[in-house]
Design a protein around this motif. Sequence first.
Motif, PDB file in Angstrom:
ATOM      1  N   GLN A 217      17.861  14.308  41.830  1.00 58.14           N
ATOM      2  CA  GLN A 217      17.809  14.881  43.163  1.00 58.14           C
ATOM      3  C   GLN A 217      19.223  15.045  43.686  1.00 58.14           C
ATOM      4  O   GLN A 217      20.024  14.117  43.632  1.00 58.14           O
ATOM      5  CB  GLN A 217      17.011  13.982  44.112  1.00 58.14           C
TER       6      GLN A 217
ATOM      7  N   GLN B  12      20.803  17.172  50.134  1.00 58.79           N
ATOM      8  CA  GLN B  12      20.098  18.206  50.885  1.00 58.79           C
ATOM      9  C   GLN B  12      20.865  18.478  52.174  1.00 58.79           C
ATOM     10  O   GLN B  12      21.197  17.545  52.910  1.00 58.79           O
ATOM     11  CB  GLN B  12      18.680  17.747  51.202  1.00 58.79           C
TER      12      GLN B  12
ATOM     13  N   PHE C 235      21.084  21.276  47.619  1.00 54.87           N
ATOM     14  CA  PHE C 235      19.815  21.912  47.985  1.00 54.87           C
ATOM     15  C   PHE C 235      19.900  22.284  49.459  1.00 54.87           C
ATOM     16  O   PHE C 235      20.200  21.433  50.303  1.00 54.87           O
ATOM     17  CB  PHE C 235      18.646  20.959  47.726  1.00 54.87           C
TER      18      PHE C 235
ATOM     19  N   THR D 187      18.350  23.327  52.956  1.00 54.19           N
ATOM     20  CA  THR D 187      17.087  23.151  53.693  1.00 54.19           C
ATOM     21  C   THR D 187      17.010  24.173  54.822  1.00 54.19           C
ATOM     22  O   THR D 187      17.455  25.292  54.644  1.00 54.19           O
ATOM     23  CB  THR D 187      16.992  21.711  54.232  1.00 54.19           C
ATOM     24  N   ASN D 188      16.479  23.871  55.968  1.00 55.06           N
ATOM     25  CA  ASN D 188      16.246  24.762  57.127  1.00 55.06           C
ATOM     26  C   ASN D 188      15.148  25.782  56.824  1.00 55.06           C
ATOM     27  O   ASN D 188      15.243  26.923  57.246  1.00 55.06           O
ATOM     28  CB  ASN D 188      17.487  25.592  57.529  1.00 55.06           C
TER      29      ASN D 188
ATOM     30  N   ASN E  87      15.047  26.236  51.658  1.00 56.74           N
ATOM     31  CA  ASN E  87      14.653  25.440  50.497  1.00 56.74           C
ATOM     32  C   ASN E  87      15.022  26.096  49.164  1.00 56.74           C
ATOM     33  O   ASN E  87      14.172  26.465  48.365  1.00 56.74           O
ATOM     34  CB  ASN E  87      13.159  25.123  50.536  1.00 56.74           C
ATOM     35  N   LYS E  88      16.343  26.242  48.949  1.00 53.55           N
ATOM     36  CA  LYS E  88      16.851  26.818  47.715  1.00 53.55           C
ATOM     37  C   LYS E  88      18.018  25.983  47.202  1.00 53.55           C
ATOM     38  O   LYS E  88      18.816  25.479  47.984  1.00 53.55           O
ATOM     39  CB  LYS E  88      17.378  28.243  47.940  1.00 53.55           C
TER      40      LYS E  88
END
Length: 192
Positions: free
Chosen positions: A147, A150, A166, A168-169, A172-173
């Motif tokens: 992981q 983020q 990674f 977010t908002n 999610n890519k």
Amino acid sequence: MAYKDFRVKNGLTTPTLTVEGTSNLGAIGNLTVTGGASGQVVTTNGDGTLSFSDQSSSISPMPTLIESGTDEIVPANYQGLFGYPITIEGSLTVDGVLVDVSGDGPVVGGSVNQIQFNNGSDDVLGASADLTFSTDTKILHANGIMQTGQYANNALPDSVLGGIIFITNGINKPAYGDGTSWYYFDTNEQVS
């Protein structure tokens, strides 16, 4: 110029005694220097002026107990060696190095190339065949899920060449870094 031995048998009181060359003052019990406090040492400023000062390291050898209200320090360029537990009720500052020489430290776990980690045990460092690193190939292998960090696209860390994060908002890519900016994997667009 001729020199002659100068011997003092019952004391010498003089404002200044100048000695050229090497002098033997005899046993330390023959010499008394006034001033200073108990435990202090005589130091020099490098220009020949002597004075009393505290020792630079007060912990020799390492104590088994540092009592409340006591401050001990392992100064820079010093090693504090200990082979037994140290109870610290006061404070211990380590600017140098503190080394356990008892041989009773944690047992190293795992095999060659396995990454060691704290698994919550006091006696054994954990390791797993599913998490390895080769110093020859410089490859980190994880047999499982890795992981990454983020981040919201408006709160990105500095880009790192080869870094993976990674986004977010609701986006999610995953994104990769080139050392200057972050880019989405699927479109190669710069993350804004």
